[in-house]
Design a protein around this motif. Sequence first.
Motif, PDB file in Angstrom:
ATOM      1  N   THR A  50      66.298  20.862  56.432  1.00  0.00           N
ATOM      2  CA  THR A  50      66.424  19.740  55.502  1.00  0.00           C
ATOM      3  C   THR A  50      67.855  19.611  55.008  1.00  0.00           C
ATOM      4  OG1 THR A  50      64.124  19.923  54.810  1.00  0.00           O
ATOM      5  CG2 THR A  50      65.614  18.811  53.295  1.00  0.00           C
ATOM      6  N   ARG A  53      70.194  18.599  57.840  1.00  0.00           N
ATOM      7  CA  ARG A  53      69.944  17.203  58.232  1.00  0.00           C
ATOM      8  C   ARG A  53      70.552  16.236  57.218  1.00  0.00           C
ATOM      9  NH1 ARG A  53      64.182  14.229  58.970  1.00  0.00           N
ATOM     10  NH2 ARG A  53      64.971  12.426  60.101  1.00  0.00           N
ATOM     11  N   ASP A  59      69.523  16.659  63.622  1.00  0.00           N
ATOM     12  CA  ASP A  59      68.750  15.427  63.590  1.00  0.00           C
ATOM     13  C   ASP A  59      67.356  15.671  64.151  1.00  0.00           C
ATOM     14  OD1 ASP A  59      68.430  12.785  62.948  1.00  0.00           O
ATOM     15  OD2 ASP A  59      69.592  12.006  64.629  1.00  0.00           O
ATOM     16  N   TYR A  72      64.016  19.300  66.698  1.00  0.00           N
ATOM     17  CA  TYR A  72      65.320  19.064  66.087  1.00  0.00           C
ATOM     18  C   TYR A  72      66.418  19.423  67.075  1.00  0.00           C
ATOM     19  CZ  TYR A  72      63.027  18.588  61.579  1.00  0.00           C
ATOM     20  OH  TYR A  72      62.247  18.149  60.546  1.00  0.00           O
ATOM     21  N   THR A  75      73.664  17.704  66.028  1.00  0.00           N
ATOM     22  CA  THR A  75      74.421  16.465  66.242  1.00  0.00           C
ATOM     23  C   THR A  75      75.815  16.816  66.765  1.00  0.00           C
ATOM     24  OG1 THR A  75      75.330  16.460  64.011  1.00  0.00           O
ATOM     25  CG2 THR A  75      73.219  15.297  64.338  1.00  0.00           C
TER      26      THR A  75
END
Length: 93
Positions: A50, A53, A59, A72, A75
């Motif tokens: 969390t 992100r 992501d 997940y 990035t």
Amino acid sequence: MNDKWDHIGFVISSQYRVAVLSRLAEGPATPSKIAEDEDIDIAAVSHALTSLRERGFVDLLVSEERRKGRVYGITGTGQDLWNDIEQQGLLDE
């Protein structure tokens, strides 16, 4: 430059964020797979995901509505940050 170091400090200040980002740098995974691979509690993985992100380092790769099988991935920004952390030798081996 300051933002970069703020982000690095954010990640390395938590062993769980380090573990999650490290695992996702190897490839996409579900929270339970990360917990298993890194031998940490699923709740810690969820919290780390969390926070990572929210900062754009990881992501969700599946639909937001999906409750099981949430995959997940790291990035581009997260990968760059991870590379910086490794290159600076900031990880306890």
